[in-house]
Scaffold this active site. Structure first.
Site, PDB file in Angstrom:
ATOM      1  N   HIS A  98      23.097 -46.805 -58.048  1.00  0.00           N
ATOM      2  CA  HIS A  98      22.414 -45.600 -57.567  1.00  0.00           C
ATOM      3  C   HIS A  98      21.064 -45.438 -58.273  1.00  0.00           C
ATOM      4  O   HIS A  98      20.035 -45.189 -57.628  1.00  0.00           O
ATOM      5  CB  HIS A  98      23.310 -44.383 -57.810  1.00  0.00           C
ATOM      6  CG  HIS A  98      22.701 -43.096 -57.384  1.00  0.00           C
ATOM      7  ND1 HIS A  98      22.907 -42.547 -56.145  1.00  0.00           N
ATOM      8  CD2 HIS A  98      21.872 -42.236 -58.041  1.00  0.00           C
ATOM      9  CE1 HIS A  98      22.240 -41.410 -56.054  1.00  0.00           C
ATOM     10  NE2 HIS A  98      21.607 -41.200 -57.194  1.00  0.00           N
ATOM     11  N   GLU A  99      21.072 -45.579 -59.591  1.00  0.00           N
ATOM     12  CA  GLU A  99      19.833 -45.395 -60.357  1.00  0.00           C
ATOM     13  C   GLU A  99      18.841 -46.525 -60.090  1.00  0.00           C
ATOM     14  O   GLU A  99      17.630 -46.304 -60.095  1.00  0.00           O
ATOM     15  CB  GLU A  99      20.131 -45.281 -61.852  1.00  0.00           C
ATOM     16  CG  GLU A  99      21.032 -44.123 -62.241  1.00  0.00           C
ATOM     17  CD  GLU A  99      20.596 -42.767 -61.708  1.00  0.00           C
ATOM     18  OE1 GLU A  99      19.368 -42.522 -61.581  1.00  0.00           O
ATOM     19  OE2 GLU A  99      21.471 -41.943 -61.402  1.00  0.00           O
TER      20      GLU A  99
ATOM     21  N   HIS B  66      16.710 -45.707 -57.118  1.00  0.00           N
ATOM     22  CA  HIS B  66      15.573 -44.862 -57.503  1.00  0.00           C
ATOM     23  C   HIS B  66      14.473 -45.721 -58.140  1.00  0.00           C
ATOM     24  O   HIS B  66      13.295 -45.594 -57.806  1.00  0.00           O
ATOM     25  CB  HIS B  66      15.998 -43.792 -58.513  1.00  0.00           C
ATOM     26  CG  HIS B  66      16.856 -42.711 -57.964  1.00  0.00           C
ATOM     27  ND1 HIS B  66      16.441 -41.836 -56.998  1.00  0.00           N
ATOM     28  CD2 HIS B  66      18.135 -42.341 -58.278  1.00  0.00           C
ATOM     29  CE1 HIS B  66      17.411 -40.970 -56.727  1.00  0.00           C
ATOM     30  NE2 HIS B  66      18.452 -41.267 -57.485  1.00  0.00           N
TER      31      HIS B  66
END
Length: 151
Positions: free
Chosen positions: A67-68, A71
């Site tokens: 998920h990170e 980003h």
């Protein structure tokens, strides 16, 4: 798991899933309380909540890292890196990164105060203290009273 192993894991996942290198730092931050991890825009570092590893194991940390990294790679590429952006939604779906992680503590466990309505006796559990002079019952508009302090 320590920070060195986490760093290697992030670098490997970045190569495998995204085909790009991760050139910044990834580390555990024990001050994170309500989030699984975060991507820092200025330094491009990734912080992971160590409690997620303690409670749910390595599999949960892998999902948070993915998920990170979504980003991270979108921000580096100059595309939409926020949760609301279509680029982010598309990339996270492609790599199988979840939108949310499992919570460590439920709201009930984190609650510090218990209030009740003097009119209809509805129960309210809150983390923060409520000004009973200003706040009213949402059901009947009755006065609220603190029943007890939980912690």
């Amino acid at each position: 798991m320590n920070n060195d192993k986490l760093q290697r894991m992030v670098e490997n996942l970045s190569e495998e899933k995204f085909g790009r290198t991760f050139r910044h730092c990834a580390y555990f931050n024990k001050r994170l309380r309500t989030t699984g991890g975060r991507y820092l825009l200025k330094s491009h570092d990734i912080e992971i909540n160590p409690k997620q590893y303690e409670h749910y194991g390595e599999d949960a940390v892998v999902k948070i890292i993915l998920h990170e990294l979504c980003h991270y790679h979108l921000h580096i590429a100059g595309k939409g890196y926020q949760h609301k952006d279509q680029d982010f939604k598309r990339l996270s779906q492609q790599v199988g990164a979840p939108r949310f992680c499992n919570s460590i503590e439920s709201y009930q466990q984190r609650a510090n105060y218990e209030y009740y309505c003097t009119k209809c006796h509805a129960k309210y559990i809150r983390i923060r203290k409520v000004d009973t002079n200003r706040m009213r019952c949402g059901h009947c508009n009755g006065k609220l009273r603190m029943k007890r302090q939980l912690k």
